[in-house]
Design a protein around this motif. Structure first.
Motif, PDB file in Angstrom:
ATOM      1  N   MET A  29     109.256  38.063 -20.264  1.00 10.77           N
ATOM      2  CA  MET A  29     108.353  37.318 -19.095  1.00 10.77           C
ATOM      3  C   MET A  29     106.952  38.028 -18.964  1.00 10.77           C
ATOM      4  N   GLU A  30     107.259  39.430 -18.626  1.00 16.67           N
ATOM      5  CA  GLU A  30     106.272  39.952 -18.290  1.00 16.67           C
ATOM      6  C   GLU A  30     105.200  40.363 -19.592  1.00 16.67           C
ATOM      7  N   GLU A  31     105.725  40.392 -20.720  1.00 20.31           N
ATOM      8  CA  GLU A  31     104.637  40.769 -21.957  1.00 20.31           C
ATOM      9  C   GLU A  31     104.006  39.458 -22.114  1.00 20.31           C
ATOM     10  N   ASP A  32     104.266  38.255 -21.938  1.00 20.68           N
ATOM     11  CA  ASP A  32     103.386  37.040 -22.302  1.00 20.68           C
ATOM     12  C   ASP A  32     102.219  37.190 -21.291  1.00 20.68           C
ATOM     13  N   VAL A  33     102.222  37.562 -19.994  1.00 23.48           N
ATOM     14  CA  VAL A  33     101.095  37.519 -18.939  1.00 23.48           C
ATOM     15  C   VAL A  33     100.165  38.919 -19.440  1.00 23.48           C
ATOM     16  N   LYS A  34     101.025  39.865 -19.807  1.00 25.16           N
ATOM     17  CA  LYS A  34     100.225  40.975 -20.242  1.00 25.16           C
ATOM     18  C   LYS A  34      99.361  40.792 -21.277  1.00 25.16           C
ATOM     19  N   TYR A  35     100.008  40.211 -22.364  1.00 24.54           N
ATOM     20  CA  TYR A  35      99.332  39.922 -23.345  1.00 24.54           C
ATOM     21  C   TYR A  35      98.095  38.969 -23.380  1.00 24.54           C
ATOM     22  N   LYS A  36      98.099  38.057 -22.276  1.00 20.53           N
ATOM     23  CA  LYS A  36      96.926  37.195 -21.973  1.00 20.53           C
ATOM     24  C   LYS A  36      95.946  37.936 -21.353  1.00 20.53           C
ATOM     25  N   LEU A  37      96.488  38.840 -20.179  1.00 19.35           N
ATOM     26  CA  LEU A  37      95.598  39.606 -19.563  1.00 19.35           C
ATOM     27  C   LEU A  37      94.787  40.726 -20.497  1.00 19.35           C
ATOM     28  N   ASP A  38      95.561  41.222 -21.616  1.00 25.24           N
ATOM     29  CA  ASP A  38      94.760  41.997 -22.386  1.00 25.24           C
ATOM     30  C   ASP A  38      93.592  41.391 -23.204  1.00 25.24           C
ATOM     31  N   GLN A  39      93.927  40.052 -23.484  1.00 20.10           N
ATOM     32  CA  GLN A  39      93.148  39.319 -24.252  1.00 20.10           C
ATOM     33  C   GLN A  39      91.771  39.109 -23.408  1.00 20.10           C
ATOM     34  N   ILE A  40      91.915  38.833 -22.144  1.00 18.14           N
ATOM     35  CA  ILE A  40      90.603  38.491 -21.102  1.00 18.14           C
ATOM     36  C   ILE A  40      90.048  39.982 -21.163  1.00 18.14           C
ATOM     37  N   GLU A  41      90.734  41.176 -21.123  1.00 22.20           N
ATOM     38  CA  GLU A  41      90.118  42.459 -20.781  1.00 22.20           C
ATOM     39  C   GLU A  41      89.186  42.734 -22.151  1.00 22.20           C
ATOM     40  N   ASP A  42      90.034  42.510 -23.400  1.00 20.23           N
ATOM     41  CA  ASP A  42      89.119  42.718 -24.736  1.00 20.23           C
ATOM     42  C   ASP A  42      87.871  41.897 -24.670  1.00 20.23           C
ATOM     43  N   ILE A  43      87.919  40.559 -24.168  1.00 22.96           N
ATOM     44  CA  ILE A  43      86.601  39.891 -24.306  1.00 22.96           C
ATOM     45  C   ILE A  43      85.677  40.356 -23.518  1.00 22.96           C
ATOM     46  N   TRP A  44      86.090  40.815 -22.038  1.00 24.84           N
ATOM     47  CA  TRP A  44      85.441  41.020 -21.329  1.00 24.84           C
ATOM     48  C   TRP A  44      84.383  42.492 -22.031  1.00 24.84           C
ATOM     49  N   ASN A  45      85.156  43.330 -22.383  1.00 21.13           N
ATOM     50  CA  ASN A  45      84.860  44.706 -22.627  1.00 21.13           C
ATOM     51  C   ASN A  45      83.544  44.442 -23.847  1.00 21.13           C
ATOM     52  N   HIS A  46      84.358  43.850 -24.843  1.00 18.51           N
ATOM     53  CA  HIS A  46      83.356  43.742 -26.250  1.00 18.51           C
ATOM     54  C   HIS A  46      82.633  42.630 -26.414  1.00 18.51           C
ATOM     55  N   PHE A  47      82.506  41.488 -25.416  1.00 19.59           N
ATOM     56  CA  PHE A  47      81.548  40.512 -25.636  1.00 19.59           C
ATOM     57  C   PHE A  47      80.640  40.268 -24.348  1.00 19.59           C
ATOM     58  N   ILE A  48      81.569  39.998 -23.363  1.00 17.69           N
ATOM     59  CA  ILE A  48      80.826  39.807 -22.088  1.00 17.69           C
ATOM     60  C   ILE A  48      79.688  41.022 -21.719  1.00 17.69           C
ATOM     61  N   LEU A  49      80.492  42.016 -21.451  1.00 19.72           N
ATOM     62  CA  LEU A  49      79.598  43.319 -21.093  1.00 19.72           C
ATOM     63  C   LEU A  49      78.502  43.467 -22.009  1.00 19.72           C
ATOM     64  N   GLU A  50      78.718  43.192 -23.435  1.00 19.06           N
ATOM     65  CA  GLU A  50      77.801  43.623 -24.515  1.00 19.06           C
ATOM     66  C   GLU A  50      76.664  42.716 -24.799  1.00 19.06           C
ATOM     67  N   TYR A  51      77.008  41.422 -24.393  1.00 19.04           N
ATOM     68  CA  TYR A  51      75.773  40.512 -24.936  1.00 19.04           C
ATOM     69  C   TYR A  51      75.232  39.540 -23.588  1.00 19.04           C
ATOM     70  N   ALA A  52      73.867  39.591 -23.608  1.00 18.58           N
ATOM     71  CA  ALA A  52      73.420  38.489 -22.687  1.00 18.58           C
ATOM     72  C   ALA A  52      73.660  37.289 -23.005  1.00 18.58           C
ATOM     73  N   PHE A  53      73.749  36.942 -24.028  1.00 16.37           N
ATOM     74  CA  PHE A  53      74.466  35.463 -24.283  1.00 16.37           C
ATOM     75  C   PHE A  53      75.565  35.246 -23.859  1.00 16.37           C
ATOM     76  N   CYS A  54      76.415  35.973 -23.679  1.00 19.90           N
ATOM     77  CA  CYS A  54      77.728  35.666 -23.150  1.00 19.90           C
ATOM     78  C   CYS A  54      77.755  35.929 -21.696  1.00 19.90           C
ATOM     79  N   LYS A  55      77.011  36.767 -20.998  1.00 13.94           N
ATOM     80  CA  LYS A  55      76.890  36.781 -19.587  1.00 13.94           C
ATOM     81  C   LYS A  55      76.129  35.716 -19.027  1.00 13.94           C
TER      82      LYS A  55
END
Length: 381
Positions: free
Chosen positions: A1-27
């Motif tokens: 149960m916990e692993e499913d939501v943690k996996y989704k949170l990890d996806q959000i964190e990865d996108i935030w760190n590697h795309f949103i923070l990196e590129y004005a286009f995404c911001k």
């Protein structure tokens, strides 16, 4: 149960760190306000990780005080995660506000339990007494029981009882639902970004060097942090001198190569982030069974001793040192080691001399350094 939501949170964190923070286009696709710019979202994500264990790993209570503490921790952690979901929905422009959340029973039921027991055990509105609640000690760790006197029931005694498993399951459904909505929004952002990358890949072959740098500074600014002297000013300086010496043309060639490689890697990474999570079958993870009776031992006495095998000459260590230790003493030591290894390579010897003469000039130092790497086929440093 916990692993499913943690996996989704990890996806959000990865996108935030590697795309949103990196590129004005995404911001520009989200509410990247001055407050969000401080990266307090990182605190939110960290708080989620810290409280998952409190919510999903129900602790056994050995005393009334343990039960009281564990249940307050559970309810308060759920409450805070609900608030953080609301904040994430605002940041990522999901079009869902608190009014929508209140209509979701997986949100409202748990929130009301928390408010009655933790937030407002004695509730008044404009001085009027509404309700009072008190933890009950009957029942085990698997349920939350409390006594309530409420205006809506003419202040008659009520015994409220909720299974902890139901509270946790409701919260799990809540997290799944709104993490999915956030991820759907992020997926649309990444799909737009992938299309932009594909356009950039085409432009590389049609635009001038200066135009490419201008375009990348708007849409793909991470390339300027990719390597030494990849800032726009230095690259323009080097490009203007590309016909003076091979080291300058080599640096420009490497920039083009790195740019194409980086664009492709970023595009592939964006796509893989939304591939279905791989679930390994038990048979895939089982260890092989060895039959010790059928193990065959090989006689190695006739083989060449390991110490007699000639090892290939490598340059990785010395190159790594002169790339980061830019002072005369360190350069003399590590550059000297490289000179000995490359005594027959005049290009390397000449570029080492150039580096030594320009140890504090970044353009000259690193353009010579990169030519050495190319000559020694160590361009992955």
């Amino acid at each position: 149960m916990e692993e499913d939501v943690k996996y989704k949170l990890d996806q959000i964190e990865d996108i935030w760190n590697h795309f949103i923070l990196e590129y004005a286009f995404c911001k520009h696709k989200i509410n990247f306000t001055p407050e969000v710019r401080t990266n307090y979202l990182g605190d939110i994500l960290g708080y989620f990780q810290d409280t998952f264990d409190i919510i999903f790993n129900n602790r056994e209570s050995k005393s009334y005080s343990d039960k009281f503490s564990n249940q307050i921790s559970l309810l308060q952690s759920i409450y805070v995660q609900q608030d953080f979901i609301e904040e994430l929905l605002i940041i990522f422009k999901c079009g869902i506000d608190k009014g929508v959340l209140k209509k979701d029973s997986n949100y409202s039921i748990n929130r009301e339990i928390r408010n009655e027991l933790v937030g407002h055990p004695i509730r008044k509105i404009k001085g009027e007494f509404i309700s009072s609640c008190l933890f009950g000690y009957n029942g085990g760790s698997d349920k939350i029981v409390y006594l309530r006197y409420h205006k809506d029931n003419n202040y008659k005694f009520e015994s409220m009882e909720f299974a902890v498993s139901d509270i946790i399951l409701r919260h799990k459904f809540f997290l799944d639902k709104y993490f999915d909505k956030i991820l759907n929004k992020l997926k649309s952002i990444l799909l737009s970004f992938v299309k932009k990358i594909e356009n950039l890949e085409v432009l590389i072959g049609t635009k001038s060097f200066k135009e490419i740098l201008n375009i990348m500074s708007v849409f793909y600014e991470s390339i300027f942090k990719y390597d030494f002297i990849y800032d726009k000013e230095s690259l323009l300086n080097i490009y203007a001198r590309k016909d003076e010496h091979r080291r300058y043309q080599n640096l420009i060639d490497k920039f083009y190569c790195d740019l194409k490689s980086s664009l492709n890697e970023k595009k592939e990474y964006a796509i893989t982030l939304f591939e279905p999570k791989k679930v390994f079958e038990v048979s895939e993870t089982e260890r092989p069974i060895f039959d010790i009776n059928n193990i065959e031992f090989i006689d190695t006495s006739g083989r060449t001793p390991f110490e007699d095998i000639e090892r290939p000459v490598t340059y990785h260590y010395e190159l790594g040192k002169i790339a980061t230790k830019r002072n005369p003493m360190d350069f003399n030591h590590f550059g000297g080691c490289l000179r000995i290894k490359c005594a027959d390579n005049q290009i390397v010897i000449n570029e080492l001399k150039h580096m030594e003469s320009n140890i504090y000039n970044e353009i000259e130092y690193y353009s010579a350094y990169r030519l050495i790497c190319t000559e020694l086929k160590e361009d992955d440093d």
